[in-house]
Design a protein around this motif. Structure first.
Motif, PDB file in Angstrom:
ATOM      1  N   LEU A 110       0.816  -1.205   0.000  1.00 63.19           N
ATOM      2  CA  LEU A 110       0.000   0.000   0.000  1.00 63.19           C
ATOM      3  C   LEU A 110       0.854   1.260   0.000  1.00 63.19           C
ATOM      4  CD1 LEU A 110      -2.631   1.678   0.567  1.00 63.19           C
ATOM      5  CD2 LEU A 110      -2.226   1.203   2.998  1.00 63.19           C
ATOM      6  N   MET A 111       0.486   2.231  -0.861  1.00 56.28           N
ATOM      7  CA  MET A 111       1.083   3.570  -0.829  1.00 56.28           C
ATOM      8  C   MET A 111       0.105   4.521  -0.149  1.00 56.28           C
ATOM      9  SD  MET A 111       2.784   4.017  -4.603  1.00 56.28           S
ATOM     10  CE  MET A 111       1.330   3.356  -5.430  1.00 56.28           C
ATOM     11  N   GLU A 112       0.288   4.732   1.152  1.00 56.00           N
ATOM     12  CA  GLU A 112      -0.573   5.688   1.843  1.00 56.00           C
ATOM     13  C   GLU A 112      -0.148   7.119   1.524  1.00 56.00           C
ATOM     14  OE1 GLU A 112      -2.214   6.785   6.329  1.00 56.00           O
ATOM     15  OE2 GLU A 112      -0.873   5.076   6.047  1.00 56.00           O
ATOM     16  N   PHE A 113       1.145   7.306   1.268  1.00 55.78           N
ATOM     17  CA  PHE A 113       1.679   8.629   0.951  1.00 55.78           C
ATOM     18  C   PHE A 113       2.406   8.583  -0.386  1.00 55.78           C
ATOM     19  CE2 PHE A 113       0.650   9.046   5.310  1.00 55.78           C
ATOM     20  CZ  PHE A 113       0.360  10.385   5.496  1.00 55.78           C
ATOM     21  N   PRO A 114       2.404   9.689  -1.120  1.00 55.48           N
ATOM     22  CA  PRO A 114       2.846   9.648  -2.520  1.00 55.48           C
ATOM     23  C   PRO A 114       4.356   9.655  -2.690  1.00 55.48           C
ATOM     24  CG  PRO A 114       2.181  11.868  -1.926  1.00 55.48           C
ATOM     25  CD  PRO A 114       1.849  11.001  -0.750  1.00 55.48           C
ATOM     26  N   ALA A 115       4.768   9.292  -3.898  1.00 58.21           N
ATOM     27  CA  ALA A 115       6.171   9.382  -4.283  1.00 58.21           C
ATOM     28  C   ALA A 115       6.608  10.840  -4.373  1.00 58.21           C
ATOM     29  CB  ALA A 115       6.378   8.701  -5.633  1.00 58.21           C
ATOM     30  N   VAL A 116       7.905  11.053  -4.223  1.00 58.65           N
ATOM     31  CA  VAL A 116       8.517  12.343  -4.539  1.00 58.65           C
ATOM     32  C   VAL A 116       9.409  12.127  -5.757  1.00 58.65           C
ATOM     33  CG1 VAL A 116       8.367  13.221  -2.195  1.00 58.65           C
ATOM     34  CG2 VAL A 116      10.421  11.977  -2.900  1.00 58.65           C
ATOM     35  N   VAL A 117       9.628  13.203  -6.526  1.00 57.14           N
ATOM     36  CA  VAL A 117      10.306  13.070  -7.811  1.00 57.14           C
ATOM     37  C   VAL A 117      11.373  14.147  -7.944  1.00 57.14           C
ATOM     38  CG1 VAL A 117      10.026  13.003 -10.315  1.00 57.14           C
ATOM     39  CG2 VAL A 117       8.182  12.181  -8.844  1.00 57.14           C
ATOM     40  N   ASP A 118      12.564  13.734  -8.366  1.00 59.98           N
ATOM     41  CA  ASP A 118      13.632  14.691  -8.644  1.00 59.98           C
ATOM     42  C   ASP A 118      14.591  14.085  -9.657  1.00 59.98           C
ATOM     43  OD1 ASP A 118      14.979  17.295  -7.899  1.00 59.98           O
ATOM     44  OD2 ASP A 118      16.611  15.908  -7.447  1.00 59.98           O
ATOM     45  N   ALA A 119      14.976  14.887 -10.658  1.00 58.87           N
ATOM     46  CA  ALA A 119      15.958  14.482 -11.667  1.00 58.87           C
ATOM     47  C   ALA A 119      15.619  13.134 -12.291  1.00 58.87           C
ATOM     48  CB  ALA A 119      17.374  14.472 -11.079  1.00 58.87           C
ATOM     49  N   ASP A 120      14.336  12.980 -12.657  1.00 59.01           N
ATOM     50  CA  ASP A 120      13.850  11.811 -13.384  1.00 59.01           C
ATOM     51  C   ASP A 120      13.883  10.519 -12.581  1.00 59.01           C
ATOM     52  OD1 ASP A 120      12.490  11.991 -15.730  1.00 59.01           O
ATOM     53  OD2 ASP A 120      14.092  11.185 -16.979  1.00 59.01           O
ATOM     54  N   VAL A 121      13.861  10.631 -11.263  1.00 59.21           N
ATOM     55  CA  VAL A 121      13.761   9.458 -10.393  1.00 59.21           C
ATOM     56  C   VAL A 121      12.622   9.683  -9.409  1.00 59.21           C
ATOM     57  CG1 VAL A 121      14.925   7.966  -8.727  1.00 59.21           C
ATOM     58  CG2 VAL A 121      16.227   8.979 -10.616  1.00 59.21           C
ATOM     59  N   ALA A 122      11.776   8.663  -9.246  1.00 59.80           N
ATOM     60  CA  ALA A 122      10.693   8.697  -8.260  1.00 59.80           C
ATOM     61  C   ALA A 122      11.101   7.852  -7.058  1.00 59.80           C
ATOM     62  CB  ALA A 122       9.402   8.154  -8.866  1.00 59.80           C
ATOM     63  N   PHE A 123      10.929   8.413  -5.867  1.00 59.50           N
ATOM     64  CA  PHE A 123      11.256   7.726  -4.625  1.00 59.50           C
ATOM     65  C   PHE A 123       9.957   7.521  -3.854  1.00 59.50           C
ATOM     66  CE2 PHE A 123      14.773  10.410  -5.916  1.00 59.50           C
ATOM     67  CZ  PHE A 123      15.870   9.563  -5.869  1.00 59.50           C
ATOM     68  N   VAL A 124       9.659   6.276  -3.506  1.00 58.45           N
ATOM     69  CA  VAL A 124       8.374   5.989  -2.867  1.00 58.45           C
ATOM     70  C   VAL A 124       8.580   5.006  -1.720  1.00 58.45           C
ATOM     71  CG1 VAL A 124       7.806   4.099  -4.454  1.00 58.45           C
ATOM     72  CG2 VAL A 124       5.969   5.348  -3.309  1.00 58.45           C
ATOM     73  N   ALA A 125       7.796   5.193  -0.646  1.00 57.92           N
ATOM     74  CA  ALA A 125       7.800   4.281   0.493  1.00 57.92           C
ATOM     75  C   ALA A 125       6.456   3.575   0.561  1.00 57.92           C
ATOM     76  CB  ALA A 125       8.061   5.056   1.784  1.00 57.92           C
ATOM     77  N   ASN A 126       6.457   2.273   0.796  1.00 57.63           N
ATOM     78  CA  ASN A 126       5.194   1.561   0.964  1.00 57.63           C
ATOM     79  C   ASN A 126       4.930   1.268   2.438  1.00 57.63           C
ATOM     80  OD1 ASN A 126       6.504  -0.884   1.689  1.00 57.63           O
ATOM     81  ND2 ASN A 126       6.490  -1.644  -0.412  1.00 57.63           N
TER      82      ASN A 126
END
Length: 416
Positions: A110-126
Motif C-alpha cells: 500500500l502507498m498511503e503517501f505519494p512518491a517524490v520526484v527529482d531528476a527523473d527518479v521517483a522515490f516511494v515508500a510503501n
C-alpha cells in the motif's frame, strides 16, 4: 558535450560545462565544444541558474559527442505536498487528462503517501517500510531499501540525499543513487510526519508529542518542542514559522529558528493531517472533529467548515480556493478567504488522502479504489481512474504519477 532539459528535451543554452579540467559554455543548440586531453572516463559537471547541478563521471572513449540531461528545480516534486507550504498543488506543471500510460509498476504494498520526484527518479515508500527508487523514463527500479515494520510518510529529496522517516522511530538519510544508509537519528517514538527540509534542517513531529528540528549537517537536533500530545501531522512553513497539529486538537505555530511557541489555535478534535499555508492563511484539518479550520498566519481564527464525518485528509490550496475531502465521500471546494462552499462532489467512498491540484485539475482518491479528476474551478468530472487509495498524484515537468493502492502509473497527455 550536448546538454538538454530533462523534462522538456529542449537544448539548454548558456550552461557552464566542465569535462575534467577543461570547460566551456553551451551554445543555442545546447552544445559545448570542449577539447579534452584524453579519451577516458572523466568527471563532468554542468551548472546553470534554475537547474539542479549535474555531476557525474562519463565515458568519452570513441564518443566525440556525449549528451546529458539537467533538470529545472521548479519542475520537480521533492517533498510531500509539493512545497514547504504543503499546498498539495504544483503551479508550473502543464499536464492534464486525457492520459496515456507510459509505464506502470507494482511497489510491493500500500502507498498511503505519494512518491517524490527529482531528476527523473521517483522515490516511494510503501506500508511495509520498503523505500524504492524508480526511473521516470521507464519505471525500472534503481534500488530498494527495506527497514522492517511499517511506514506512513513520504520521503524527501535534498541534494544527494533521500530523507526517510520510519515508524520504528528513526530518521534515515540515504544516498539517492544507491539507497545506502549514510546515517540515522533515533527519536525513540514512531514518526508519521513526512520530512520538511529547509536550509539543511528537517522539521517533523513524532508520537511522543515532540517537534524536532534536526540539523542534517551535524546530525543533532537544533531544538525540540514538547507539545504533550501525539503528533502524526507533517509540518508546513511560512514566513519563518513552522505549523504543525497535534492530537490535543491544537495547531502549533513555532519559530523555525529556535522552536519558540508563537501561538496555538484550537480546533474541535485531533489534527491527524497536515496544515497547508498560503497567502497569509493556514488551513488545519481535524480528523475526529470532522472539520477544516482557517487561521491567519498570525493566529486569528477566520472560519471553520464541519463535514459531518472524519477528516483524515490534508487540504489542497490553489488559486484562492481550498479543497478538502471527508469520510462522507464528499470533496469540498471552499473560498480560502471566507470558507464559503463553492461546490462539492460526492462519491460513494470515504476520502482519506489529500487532494492534489495540477494544471487546473483537482485529483483525489476514495476508499473504493478510484482516482477522480475534476475541473478545479467548476467541479465537473473530467476523468475517473480504476485504481487509487489515498494521495493520488505527484510527478515532474514531463509525466504525472498516479498512485494506485500498490501500483504506480506514469502518465502523459494523449495527443488529440
Amino acid at each position: 558535450m550536448i546538454v538538454f532539459d530533462g523534462d522538456t528535451s529542449v537544448p539548454v543554452r548558456g550552461a557552464l560545462v566542465h569535462v575534467g579540467r577543461f570547460g566551456g559554455h553551451t551554445d543555442h543548440a545546447g552544445i559545448a565544444r570542449i577539447k579534452i586531453g584524453r579519451h577516458a572516463r572523466l568527471q563532468v559537471t554542468v551548472a546553470k541558474r534554475g537547474y539542479d547541478p549535474f555531476r557525474q563521471r562519463l565515458q568519452f572513449r570513441n564518443k566525440p559527442k556525449v549528451g546529458v540531461r539537467v533538470f529545472q528545480a521548479k519542475l520537480q516534486w521533492p517533498l510531500y505536498g509539493a512545497n514547504p507550504g504543503r499546498t498539495q498543488s504544483h503551479p508550473l506543471l502543464r499536464i492534464r487528462p486525457p492520459f496515456k500510460v507510459i509505464w506502470s509498476t507494482a511497489v510491493g504494498g500500500l502507498m498511503e503517501f505519494p512518491a517524490v520526484v527529482d531528476a527523473d527518479v521517483a522515490f516511494v515508500a510503501n506500508y511495509h517500510a520498503s523505500v524504492r527508487a524508480y526511473s521516470m523514463r521507464n519505471g525500472k527500479r534503481a534500488w530498494r531499501r527495506d527497514f522492517g515494520g511499517i511506514m506512513a510518510s513520504s520521503p524527501a529529496v535534498v541534494g544527494e540525499d533521500v530523507i526517510v522517516h520510519a515508524m520504528n522511530g528513526h530518521v534515515y538519510v540515504l544516498d539517492r543513487h544507491s539507497g545506502q544508509i549514510r546515517w540515522s537519528y533515533a527519536t525513540g517514538s514512531p514518526i508519521e510526519s513526512s520530512p520538511l527540509v529547509l536550509d539543511g534542517v528537517d522539521y517533523f513531529g513524532s508520537w511522543n508529542g515532540t517537534v524536532y528540528a534536526l540539523d542534517l549537517r551535524t546530525h543533532r537536533a537544533r531544538w525540540t518542542y514538547h507539545s504533550g500530545a501525539k503528533i502524526t501531522s507533517s509540518a508546513s512553513y511560512a514566513g519563518g514559522t513552522i505549523f504543525i497539529g497535534d492530537y490535543g486538537g491544537r495547531l502549533l505555530a513555532l519559530s523555525a529558528r529556535n522552536g519558540g511557541l508563537r501561538w496555538s489555535g484550537s480546533v474541535n478534535g485531533r489534527v491527524y493531517g497536515t496544515p497547508a499555508t498560503a497567502h497569509g492563511r493556514v488551513f488545519a484539518p481535524s480528523s475526529t472533529g470532522g472539520s477544516l479550520t482557517a487561521f491567519s498566519t498570525g493566529g486569528s481564527r477566520l472560519w471553520s467548515l464541519s463535514t459531518g464525518s472524519y477528516v483524515y485528509a490534508s487540504p489542497a490550496v490553489w488559486n484562492g480556493r481550498v479543497y478538502i475531502g471527508s469520510y462522507t465521500g464528499v470533496l469540498y471546494c471552499l473560498s480560502a478567504s471566507s470558507g464559503a462552499v463553492l461546490w462539492r462532489f460526492s462519491t460513494g467512498g470515504a476520502i482519506g488522502g489529500a487532494p492534489t491540484v495540477v494544471d487546473g485539475v483537482v485529483y483525489f482518491s476514495n476508499r473504493q479504489h478510484r482516482i477522480y479528476a475534476l475541473n478545479a474551478r467548476t467541479g465537473r468530472q473530467i476523468m475517473r481512474y480504476p485504481d487509487g487509495a489515498f494521495v493520488p498524484v505527484s510527478g515532474n515537468g514531463r509525466l504525472l504519477l498516479l498512485h494506485g493502492f500498490s501500483r504506480l502509473y506514469a502518465v502523459a497527455p494523449k495527443r488529440r
